[in-house]
Design an enzyme around this catalytic site. Sequence first.
Site, PDB file in Angstrom:
ATOM      1  N   GLU A  27       0.826  -1.206   0.000  1.00 46.51           N
ATOM      2  CA  GLU A  27       0.000   0.000   0.000  1.00 46.51           C
ATOM      3  C   GLU A  27       0.854   1.247   0.000  1.00 46.51           C
ATOM      4  O   GLU A  27       1.835   1.350   0.743  1.00 46.51           O
ATOM      5  CB  GLU A  27      -0.911  -0.006   1.226  1.00 46.51           C
ATOM      6  CG  GLU A  27      -2.307   0.458   0.934  1.00 46.51           C
ATOM      7  CD  GLU A  27      -3.031  -0.472  -0.032  1.00 46.51           C
ATOM      8  OE1 GLU A  27      -3.132  -0.118  -1.222  1.00 46.51           O
ATOM      9  OE2 GLU A  27      -3.498  -1.526   0.393  1.00 46.51           O
ATOM     10  N   THR A  29       2.892   2.226  -2.197  1.00 46.88           N
ATOM     11  CA  THR A  29       4.182   2.080  -2.869  1.00 46.88           C
ATOM     12  C   THR A  29       4.061   2.330  -4.362  1.00 46.88           C
ATOM     13  O   THR A  29       5.060   2.556  -5.032  1.00 46.88           O
ATOM     14  CB  THR A  29       4.766   0.669  -2.653  1.00 46.88           C
ATOM     15  OG1 THR A  29       3.834  -0.302  -3.140  1.00 46.88           O
ATOM     16  CG2 THR A  29       5.040   0.404  -1.189  1.00 46.88           C
ATOM     17  N   ASP A  30       2.824   2.320  -4.900  1.00 44.04           N
ATOM     18  CA  ASP A  30       2.676   2.397  -6.351  1.00 44.04           C
ATOM     19  C   ASP A  30       3.121   3.741  -6.907  1.00 44.04           C
ATOM     20  O   ASP A  30       3.717   3.805  -7.978  1.00 44.04           O
ATOM     21  CB  ASP A  30       1.250   2.053  -6.792  1.00 44.04           C
ATOM     22  CG  ASP A  30       0.183   2.900  -6.143  1.00 44.04           C
ATOM     23  OD1 ASP A  30       0.458   3.506  -5.087  1.00 44.04           O
ATOM     24  OD2 ASP A  30      -0.935   2.957  -6.680  1.00 44.04           O
ATOM     25  N   GLY A 116     -16.404   3.868  -1.875  1.00 39.58           N
ATOM     26  CA  GLY A 116     -15.772   4.467  -0.705  1.00 39.58           C
ATOM     27  C   GLY A 116     -15.207   3.478   0.272  1.00 39.58           C
ATOM     28  O   GLY A 116     -14.836   3.844   1.392  1.00 39.58           O
ATOM     29  N   ALA A 117     -15.099   2.202  -0.122  1.00 33.81           N
ATOM     30  CA  ALA A 117     -14.640   1.155   0.786  1.00 33.81           C
ATOM     31  C   ALA A 117     -13.183   0.780   0.575  1.00 33.81           C
ATOM     32  O   ALA A 117     -12.695  -0.202   1.137  1.00 33.81           O
ATOM     33  CB  ALA A 117     -15.516  -0.092   0.631  1.00 33.81           C
ATOM     34  N   ASP A 166      -4.418   0.225  -9.076  1.00 36.44           N
ATOM     35  CA  ASP A 166      -5.834  -0.129  -9.146  1.00 36.44           C
ATOM     36  C   ASP A 166      -6.253  -0.441 -10.576  1.00 36.44           C
ATOM     37  O   ASP A 166      -6.968  -1.415 -10.837  1.00 36.44           O
ATOM     38  CB  ASP A 166      -6.691   1.001  -8.590  1.00 36.44           C
ATOM     39  CG  ASP A 166      -6.492   1.223  -7.104  1.00 36.44           C
ATOM     40  OD1 ASP A 166      -5.819   0.389  -6.470  1.00 36.44           O
ATOM     41  OD2 ASP A 166      -6.999   2.228  -6.580  1.00 36.44           O
TER      42      ASP A 166
END
Length: 376
Positions: A27, A29-30, A116-117, A166
């Site tokens: 998380e 790091t992208d 939003g999750a 994503d």
Amino acid sequence: MADFQSVFGATPTGVWAAPGRVNLIGEHTDYNDGFVLPVALPHAAKATARRRDDGVLRLFSEQGDGEVTELRVDGLAPGSVTGWAAYPAAVVWALREAGHDVGGADFHFDSDVPSGAGLSSSAALECVVATAYRDLYELELTGPELALIAQRAENAFVGVPCGVMDQMASMCCVEGAALFLDTRDLAHRHVPLDLAGQGLRLLVIDTRVKHDLGDGAYAELRAGCERAAELLGLRALRDLPPDRLPQALDRLPAELRPLVRHVVTEDVRVEQAVARLDAGDLAALGPILSAGHASLRDDYRVSCPETDLAVAAAVAAGALGARMTGGGFGGSVLALVEAGTLDHVAAAVTTAFSDAGYAAPRTFAATPAAGARRVG
């Protein structure tokens, strides 16, 4: 529900789907050119669509306000569209900006990716539009190329400075595997994730705490990472070797040190996780997940009381490990559990939320699903 025919009075060309995602590890790091390990969800955005030759883009969502949004594709510009319709409009704009001669279309959307999750509902919407446009306009674009189009749409049109994880997950994941992605050059491979074969499940806990990555906090984190890399003379934090981390931290202002520590150690955790998957030791992912959450909570500071409680309650109830997934500031938690304990762990988290006075979370099991594709 209103179908395509009743909304647009025409026959659609086809139906496309693009999934949401959870991220096993990696998380934040992208956008530092780092490594990530996402898994596509069975939950997806679906689009029923047809091409139009009059330059008009018409959009309708079952999750919207019941109205059709009508736009001209030659009038699309950053800031010209707001709300959920900005995401599909952004993709059309980005395709045209990239030199592709695309025109209008009618789109009917229906999505079961929770908004939003932290499960990439926006990327799913972008990628389903990109995939449909590829087919409707016969574009010779690969999955990674479409992912980059969708990322540019979100960055430049919607205004969220996200990385590409994503969109790559939504476009390129395959069923039964995690996607090991190098976000610097988009090199990727599919790592088998046979959870059922080892008696394991992934439990997703949607805390129902909404987050908005466009509110500035996400951009501030990215800016902090970029400033730290500049001060260290690096292209990106990905280029800081782990064994040089202590010396690098000594050279940085105090407020930047935790950000750098998280990014560098998170890249290491991704590589550790891939090694465990390659070795077939899926249970060993548990401690890696928990270590990642501790870093997100204590160093990157993007957790919140609800996600912290979900992690703690899940582990106390027997989960092998757990962590928040997504951009942070709410969203969802991912827990690795033994198959026979899934219901027990879910119930324990729900009870813990009730005892704390929080709204009940939504829980469901996730299986690694396929990426964007035509389904009808």
